[in-house]
Design a protein around this motif. Sequence first.
Motif, PDB file in Angstrom:
ATOM      1  N   LEU A 109      15.374   6.814 -10.803  1.00 21.49           N
ATOM      2  CA  LEU A 109      15.186   6.027  -9.684  1.00 21.49           C
ATOM      3  C   LEU A 109      14.351   5.274  -9.363  1.00 21.49           C
ATOM      4  O   LEU A 109      14.982   4.086  -8.403  1.00 21.49           O
ATOM      5  CB  LEU A 109      15.764   7.578  -8.423  1.00 21.49           C
ATOM      6  CG  LEU A 109      17.360   7.804  -8.598  1.00 21.49           C
ATOM      7  CD1 LEU A 109      17.073   9.403  -7.789  1.00 21.49           C
ATOM      8  CD2 LEU A 109      17.722   7.631  -8.180  1.00 21.49           C
ATOM      9  N   ALA A 110      13.222   5.532  -9.648  1.00 19.84           N
ATOM     10  CA  ALA A 110      12.430   4.812  -9.415  1.00 19.84           C
ATOM     11  C   ALA A 110      12.104   3.732  -9.391  1.00 19.84           C
ATOM     12  O   ALA A 110      11.554   2.732  -9.523  1.00 19.84           O
ATOM     13  CB  ALA A 110      10.876   5.128  -9.532  1.00 19.84           C
ATOM     14  N   ALA A 111      12.874   2.951 -10.795  1.00 21.62           N
ATOM     15  CA  ALA A 111      13.354   2.016 -11.927  1.00 21.62           C
ATOM     16  C   ALA A 111      14.312   1.078 -10.878  1.00 21.62           C
ATOM     17  O   ALA A 111      14.104  -0.471 -11.404  1.00 21.62           O
ATOM     18  CB  ALA A 111      13.367   2.118 -12.989  1.00 21.62           C
ATOM     19  N   PRO A 118      10.568   5.950   2.995  1.00 15.93           N
ATOM     20  CA  PRO A 118       9.404   4.759   2.420  1.00 15.93           C
ATOM     21  C   PRO A 118       9.214   5.189   0.821  1.00 15.93           C
ATOM     22  O   PRO A 118       9.808   5.614   0.241  1.00 15.93           O
ATOM     23  CB  PRO A 118       8.553   5.551   3.074  1.00 15.93           C
ATOM     24  CG  PRO A 118       8.736   7.065   2.434  1.00 15.93           C
ATOM     25  CD  PRO A 118       9.834   7.410   2.553  1.00 15.93           C
ATOM     26  N   PRO A 119       8.334   4.338  -0.095  1.00 18.33           N
ATOM     27  CA  PRO A 119       8.272   4.453  -1.835  1.00 18.33           C
ATOM     28  C   PRO A 119       7.426   5.702  -1.835  1.00 18.33           C
ATOM     29  O   PRO A 119       6.773   6.430  -1.333  1.00 18.33           O
ATOM     30  CB  PRO A 119       7.196   3.392  -1.571  1.00 18.33           C
ATOM     31  CG  PRO A 119       7.535   2.402  -0.733  1.00 18.33           C
ATOM     32  CD  PRO A 119       7.876   3.296   0.561  1.00 18.33           C
ATOM     33  N   PRO A 120       8.212   6.756  -2.425  1.00 15.79           N
ATOM     34  CA  PRO A 120       7.561   7.414  -2.779  1.00 15.79           C
ATOM     35  C   PRO A 120       6.075   8.028  -3.214  1.00 15.79           C
ATOM     36  O   PRO A 120       5.649   8.611  -2.540  1.00 15.79           O
ATOM     37  CB  PRO A 120       8.678   8.476  -3.991  1.00 15.79           C
ATOM     38  CG  PRO A 120       9.770   7.629  -3.996  1.00 15.79           C
ATOM     39  CD  PRO A 120       9.577   6.468  -3.499  1.00 15.79           C
ATOM     40  N   LEU A 273       3.547   0.981   3.143  1.00 16.85           N
ATOM     41  CA  LEU A 273       4.638   1.958   3.930  1.00 16.85           C
ATOM     42  C   LEU A 273       5.077   0.860   4.578  1.00 16.85           C
ATOM     43  O   LEU A 273       4.462   0.091   5.413  1.00 16.85           O
ATOM     44  CB  LEU A 273       3.814   2.795   4.672  1.00 16.85           C
ATOM     45  CG  LEU A 273       2.997   4.296   4.233  1.00 16.85           C
ATOM     46  CD1 LEU A 273       2.439   5.334   4.642  1.00 16.85           C
ATOM     47  CD2 LEU A 273       3.926   4.629   2.844  1.00 16.85           C
ATOM     48  N   PRO A 274       6.743   1.050   4.814  1.00 17.97           N
ATOM     49  CA  PRO A 274       7.294   0.801   5.553  1.00 17.97           C
ATOM     50  C   PRO A 274       7.696   1.121   6.910  1.00 17.97           C
ATOM     51  O   PRO A 274       8.345   0.440   8.066  1.00 17.97           O
ATOM     52  CB  PRO A 274       8.514  -0.262   4.866  1.00 17.97           C
ATOM     53  CG  PRO A 274       9.181   1.014   4.322  1.00 17.97           C
ATOM     54  CD  PRO A 274       7.694   1.855   3.450  1.00 17.97           C
ATOM     55  N   TYR A 275       7.340   2.834   6.560  1.00 23.35           N
ATOM     56  CA  TYR A 275       7.194   3.385   7.669  1.00 23.35           C
ATOM     57  C   TYR A 275       6.318   4.423   8.369  1.00 23.35           C
ATOM     58  O   TYR A 275       5.996   4.891   7.084  1.00 23.35           O
ATOM     59  CB  TYR A 275       8.575   4.664   7.976  1.00 23.35           C
ATOM     60  CG  TYR A 275       9.264   5.420   8.615  1.00 23.35           C
ATOM     61  CD1 TYR A 275      10.335   4.987   9.562  1.00 23.35           C
ATOM     62  CD2 TYR A 275       8.956   6.712   8.831  1.00 23.35           C
ATOM     63  CE1 TYR A 275      10.104   6.149  10.960  1.00 23.35           C
ATOM     64  CE2 TYR A 275       9.007   7.132   9.627  1.00 23.35           C
ATOM     65  CZ  TYR A 275       9.822   7.298  10.611  1.00 23.35           C
ATOM     66  OH  TYR A 275      10.248   8.687  11.834  1.00 23.35           O
ATOM     67  N   GLU A 292      -3.075  11.541  13.160  1.00 26.68           N
ATOM     68  CA  GLU A 292      -2.763  10.844  11.639  1.00 26.68           C
ATOM     69  C   GLU A 292      -1.716  10.143  12.247  1.00 26.68           C
ATOM     70  O   GLU A 292      -0.900  10.029  12.551  1.00 26.68           O
ATOM     71  CB  GLU A 292      -2.155  12.175  10.998  1.00 26.68           C
ATOM     72  CG  GLU A 292      -0.999  13.855  12.000  1.00 26.68           C
ATOM     73  CD  GLU A 292      -1.476  14.573  11.527  1.00 26.68           C
ATOM     74  OE1 GLU A 292      -0.669  14.960  10.528  1.00 26.68           O
ATOM     75  OE2 GLU A 292      -1.139  15.304  12.713  1.00 26.68           O
ATOM     76  N   VAL A 293      -1.107   9.981  10.316  1.00 28.87           N
ATOM     77  CA  VAL A 293       0.225   9.423  10.042  1.00 28.87           C
ATOM     78  C   VAL A 293       1.198  10.098   8.853  1.00 28.87           C
ATOM     79  O   VAL A 293       0.810  11.049   7.680  1.00 28.87           O
ATOM     80  CB  VAL A 293       0.533   7.782   9.735  1.00 28.87           C
ATOM     81  CG1 VAL A 293      -0.693   7.571   8.354  1.00 28.87           C
ATOM     82  CG2 VAL A 293       1.310   7.262   9.604  1.00 28.87           C
ATOM     83  N   ASN A 294       2.309  10.419   9.674  1.00 29.15           N
ATOM     84  CA  ASN A 294       3.396  11.164   8.951  1.00 29.15           C
ATOM     85  C   ASN A 294       4.253   9.577   8.207  1.00 29.15           C
ATOM     86  O   ASN A 294       4.324   9.457   8.968  1.00 29.15           O
ATOM     87  CB  ASN A 294       4.094  11.924   9.431  1.00 29.15           C
ATOM     88  CG  ASN A 294       4.640  13.198   8.550  1.00 29.15           C
ATOM     89  OD1 ASN A 294       5.633  12.334   7.463  1.00 29.15           O
ATOM     90  ND2 ASN A 294       4.964  14.339   8.458  1.00 29.15           N
ATOM     91  N   PRO A 295       3.757   9.805   7.142  1.00 26.86           N
ATOM     92  CA  PRO A 295       5.139   8.572   5.972  1.00 26.86           C
ATOM     93  C   PRO A 295       6.160   8.911   6.323  1.00 26.86           C
ATOM     94  O   PRO A 295       7.144   7.855   5.684  1.00 26.86           O
ATOM     95  CB  PRO A 295       4.130   8.374   4.774  1.00 26.86           C
ATOM     96  CG  PRO A 295       3.837   9.882   4.657  1.00 26.86           C
ATOM     97  CD  PRO A 295       3.028  10.105   5.342  1.00 26.86           C
ATOM     98  N   ASN A 296       6.501   9.749   6.086  1.00 22.97           N
ATOM     99  CA  ASN A 296       8.081  10.154   6.450  1.00 22.97           C
ATOM    100  C   ASN A 296       8.497  11.491   8.165  1.00 22.97           C
ATOM    101  O   ASN A 296       9.128  12.102   7.688  1.00 22.97           O
ATOM    102  CB  ASN A 296       7.993  10.881   5.319  1.00 22.97           C
ATOM    103  CG  ASN A 296      10.047  10.374   4.535  1.00 22.97           C
ATOM    104  OD1 ASN A 296      10.713  10.055   5.705  1.00 22.97           O
ATOM    105  ND2 ASN A 296      10.417  10.787   3.662  1.00 22.97           N
ATOM    106  N   GLY A 297       7.949  11.091   9.070  1.00 21.11           N
ATOM    107  CA  GLY A 297       7.669  12.019  10.036  1.00 21.11           C
ATOM    108  C   GLY A 297       9.366  12.486  10.557  1.00 21.11           C
ATOM    109  O   GLY A 297      10.328  11.042  10.784  1.00 21.11           O
ATOM    110  N   GLN A 298       9.285  12.865  11.697  1.00 17.32           N
ATOM    111  CA  GLN A 298      10.446  13.342  12.108  1.00 17.32           C
ATOM    112  C   GLN A 298      10.700  12.615  13.338  1.00 17.32           C
ATOM    113  O   GLN A 298       9.410  11.927  13.881  1.00 17.32           O
ATOM    114  CB  GLN A 298      10.726  14.329  13.101  1.00 17.32           C
ATOM    115  CG  GLN A 298      10.542  16.023  11.843  1.00 17.32           C
ATOM    116  CD  GLN A 298      11.986  16.046  10.873  1.00 17.32           C
ATOM    117  OE1 GLN A 298      12.237  15.138  11.629  1.00 17.32           O
ATOM    118  NE2 GLN A 298      12.204  17.570  10.927  1.00 17.32           N
TER     119      GLN A 298
END
Length: 323
Positions: A109-111, A118-120, A273-275, A292-298
């Motif tokens: 998947l990563a390839a 976001p990128p994991p 990060l895009p998000y 703080e920042v959550n890279p995949n936050g609600q």
Amino acid sequence: MSVSTTVLVLTGTFDPTADLVIEELNRRAVPVFRADTAWFPSRLAVAAGLDGPAGWHGELVTGRRVLDPAAVRSVYYRRPTPAEFPPEVPEEARAVAAAEARRGFGGLLAALPARWLPPPGRAAEAESKPLQLRVAAGCGLRVPRTLITNCPDRAREFAERIGGPVVYKPFAPVRWTVGGRSVAVYASLLRPQDVGHPSIATTAHLFQEWVPKAYEVRLTAVGRRLFAAEIHAGSEAARVDWRSDYDSLDYRVCEPPAAVAAAVHRMLEQLGLPYGAFDFVVTPAGEWVFLEVNPNGQYGFVEQATGLPVTAAICDYLEGTDA
């Protein structure tokens, strides 16, 4: 050759935030393939080959659907859960199987030459609070004075130097079950005389100065677009950590100061990060202070309360129409 048209959504079975995005993509007639890494290998089969420069082709197969990896245009990486193995797999073999699944299925998947939100790997790195705080300060945001320590004496000295209330925060969400009830650890407000307990020596602790607040702000960044909402707390618990009492909150749409917006963009660029879901305190004097920042936050609760079109912005990004 397959045309890259499908948005792959990787998340757990219950995810209302992912549901919002999938519903909007369906409304736009964008093909969506939802899966969880926990389905592999029992409920999701993979067969992909590489023959020349065209990239990986083959099949991701669930009980009802088939996806050619080459058809993936973008990946919404929400909250997938680890691979699950049948009970007949010996315990000593599961660690090896899990590592191979992560490197094989996860590596495939990563390839993929797809756009990730976001990128994991980047997201995992950016969850580090020490990294976030350093980058935020370097990008020009005000950051509370902070101490990370396992030394009770150093914690006591820090609190005495602050000369006022001190906040303790866990480095990541802490939740567990006690007697059938869900228990969580949120930020805690401490008096200087309460800091320095011997239990601090048992692990790393994060302490920050208490920043007087008029209100807080949740700023959600999607690509170059920013969506900000004031969060006004209606209870004492929520005034310390608004996540502890959602029912008491009131929301109002706002605009971040230009200097804060520019610093947020710089921070996302440095973190790759895009998000990002950013939390700020706004002082009575109107100064924005980064927490703080959550890279995949609600974000759904803010969108529901304010109408800010975050879901649409995420779908624009996944479709590649955000430029």
